[in-house]
Design a protein around this motif. Structure first.
Motif, PDB file in Angstrom:
ATOM      1  N   ILE A 141     -46.270  -5.469  -7.086  1.00 30.59           N
ATOM      2  CA  ILE A 141     -46.415  -6.404  -5.981  1.00 30.59           C
ATOM      3  C   ILE A 141     -46.945  -5.608  -4.788  1.00 30.59           C
ATOM      4  O   ILE A 141     -46.444  -4.521  -4.502  1.00 30.59           O
ATOM      5  CB  ILE A 141     -45.046  -7.015  -5.583  1.00 30.59           C
ATOM      6  N   VAL A 142     -47.939  -6.153  -4.108  1.00 29.19           N
ATOM      7  CA  VAL A 142     -48.419  -5.579  -2.858  1.00 29.19           C
ATOM      8  C   VAL A 142     -48.091  -6.569  -1.755  1.00 29.19           C
ATOM      9  O   VAL A 142     -48.441  -7.745  -1.850  1.00 29.19           O
ATOM     10  CB  VAL A 142     -49.941  -5.313  -2.876  1.00 29.19           C
ATOM     11  N   VAL A 143     -47.399  -6.103  -0.728  1.00 28.12           N
ATOM     12  CA  VAL A 143     -47.076  -6.927   0.430  1.00 28.12           C
ATOM     13  C   VAL A 143     -47.890  -6.387   1.599  1.00 28.12           C
ATOM     14  O   VAL A 143     -47.679  -5.259   2.046  1.00 28.12           O
ATOM     15  CB  VAL A 143     -45.563  -6.891   0.747  1.00 28.12           C
ATOM     16  N   LYS A 144     -48.821  -7.197   2.061  1.00 31.17           N
ATOM     17  CA  LYS A 144     -49.692  -6.817   3.176  1.00 31.17           C
ATOM     18  C   LYS A 144     -49.040  -7.307   4.464  1.00 31.17           C
ATOM     19  O   LYS A 144     -48.797  -8.496   4.639  1.00 31.17           O
ATOM     20  CB  LYS A 144     -51.068  -7.449   2.973  1.00 31.17           C
ATOM     21  N   ILE A 145     -48.740  -6.360   5.351  1.00 38.07           N
ATOM     22  CA  ILE A 145     -48.012  -6.635   6.584  1.00 38.07           C
ATOM     23  C   ILE A 145     -48.919  -6.344   7.777  1.00 38.07           C
ATOM     24  O   ILE A 145     -49.597  -5.326   7.807  1.00 38.07           O
ATOM     25  CB  ILE A 145     -46.753  -5.742   6.701  1.00 38.07           C
ATOM     26  N   GLY A 146     -48.874  -7.212   8.754  1.00 39.00           N
ATOM     27  CA  GLY A 146     -49.613  -6.950   9.975  1.00 39.00           C
ATOM     28  C   GLY A 146     -49.978  -8.241  10.679  1.00 39.00           C
ATOM     29  O   GLY A 146     -49.777  -9.335  10.157  1.00 39.00           O
ATOM     30  N   GLN A 147     -50.510  -8.099  11.864  1.00 36.31           N
ATOM     31  CA  GLN A 147     -50.948  -9.240  12.646  1.00 36.31           C
ATOM     32  C   GLN A 147     -52.330  -8.939  13.186  1.00 36.31           C
ATOM     33  O   GLN A 147     -52.615  -7.815  13.605  1.00 36.31           O
ATOM     34  CB  GLN A 147     -49.972  -9.514  13.789  1.00 36.31           C
ATOM     35  N   LEU A 148     -53.180  -9.942  13.169  1.00 36.44           N
ATOM     36  CA  LEU A 148     -54.545  -9.762  13.634  1.00 36.44           C
ATOM     37  C   LEU A 148     -54.604  -9.365  15.108  1.00 36.44           C
ATOM     38  O   LEU A 148     -55.500  -8.663  15.534  1.00 36.44           O
ATOM     39  CB  LEU A 148     -55.368 -11.028  13.412  1.00 36.44           C
ATOM     40  N   GLN A 149     -53.632  -9.804  15.895  1.00 34.43           N
ATOM     41  CA  GLN A 149     -53.629  -9.513  17.320  1.00 34.43           C
ATOM     42  C   GLN A 149     -53.032  -8.149  17.633  1.00 34.43           C
ATOM     43  O   GLN A 149     -52.925  -7.773  18.787  1.00 34.43           O
ATOM     44  CB  GLN A 149     -52.838 -10.583  18.089  1.00 34.43           C
ATOM     45  N   SER A 150     -52.634  -7.392  16.625  1.00 31.55           N
ATOM     46  CA  SER A 150     -51.971  -6.113  16.895  1.00 31.55           C
ATOM     47  C   SER A 150     -52.955  -5.102  17.480  1.00 31.55           C
ATOM     48  O   SER A 150     -54.162  -5.207  17.309  1.00 31.55           O
ATOM     49  CB  SER A 150     -51.345  -5.550  15.615  1.00 31.55           C
TER      50      SER A 150
END
Length: 186
Positions: A141-150
């Motif tokens: 499983i790959v969990v992609k974490i982040g926010q475009l506004q970061s």
């Protein structure tokens, strides 16, 4: 947002294997699997835990610019490239065994040996969850974490190896059900 590879194994026994690989916590009467229906209220009250192995993290995996390949394939390629380069292990060791806890609040990863929380990821920071089979035939499983506004502009990808295809599928499906339940409530 979610991607599921075609499974070669039969699905007739998935529910029984699911009970063996996951534990569900919630208020009495909130186990939405009893009647086979997942209602938003029941899903939002549940907490599910899965025993998996943490392989590692790949930094800055912002790969949405290519129009030739879909983002799921690019992400899997990026993770496999990190394994080839030695930045991520290919096989698991017992020290990397963790409990992946999923609830409406997000993901919590607990080290099974030390019983301490290693990571927390709020649900709103999950950008993508992908199940894939690595070159050795192991379900990951790959969990992609982040926010475009970061400020960083990129994403971090956390890679977990599951015990079975069914377990990996159930993790993806439960996260999908959480997002569906939240969307239905708004």
């Amino acid at each position: 947002m979610f991607w599921k590879k075609t499974s070669k194994s039969s699905q007739h026994n998935v529910s029984q294997q699911f009970y063996n690989s996951a534990s569900v916590q919630g208020n009495p009467g909130t186990d939405s699997r009893k009647d086979g229906r997942f209602t938003p209220d029941k899903v939002l009250l549940q907490k599910m835990s899965f025993d998996v192995y943490f392989l590692g993290m790949v930094e800055e995996a912002n790969m949405g610019n290519s129009i030739k390949r879909d983002t799921e394939a690019q992400l899997v390629d990026h993770v496999e490239e990190a394994q080839i380069e030695g930045r991520l292990p290919v096989s698991v060791i017992e020290e990397n065994r963790v409990t992946l806890c999923i609830s409406r609040h997000g993901l919590k990863i607990v080290d099974q040996g030390k019983q301490e929380v290693k990571q927390r990821h709020p649900l709103q920071t999950l950008a993508q969850v992908i199940q894939y089979e690595d070159g050795s035939g192991k379900p990951n499983i790959v969990v992609k974490i982040g926010q475009l506004q970061s400020q960083h502009g990129g994403f971090q990808c956390y890679v977990y190896q599951c015990k079975t295809d069914e377990q990996a599928h159930e993790i993806c499906q439960y996260i999908r059900k959480l997002f569906d339940a939240i969307s239905n409530k708004s």
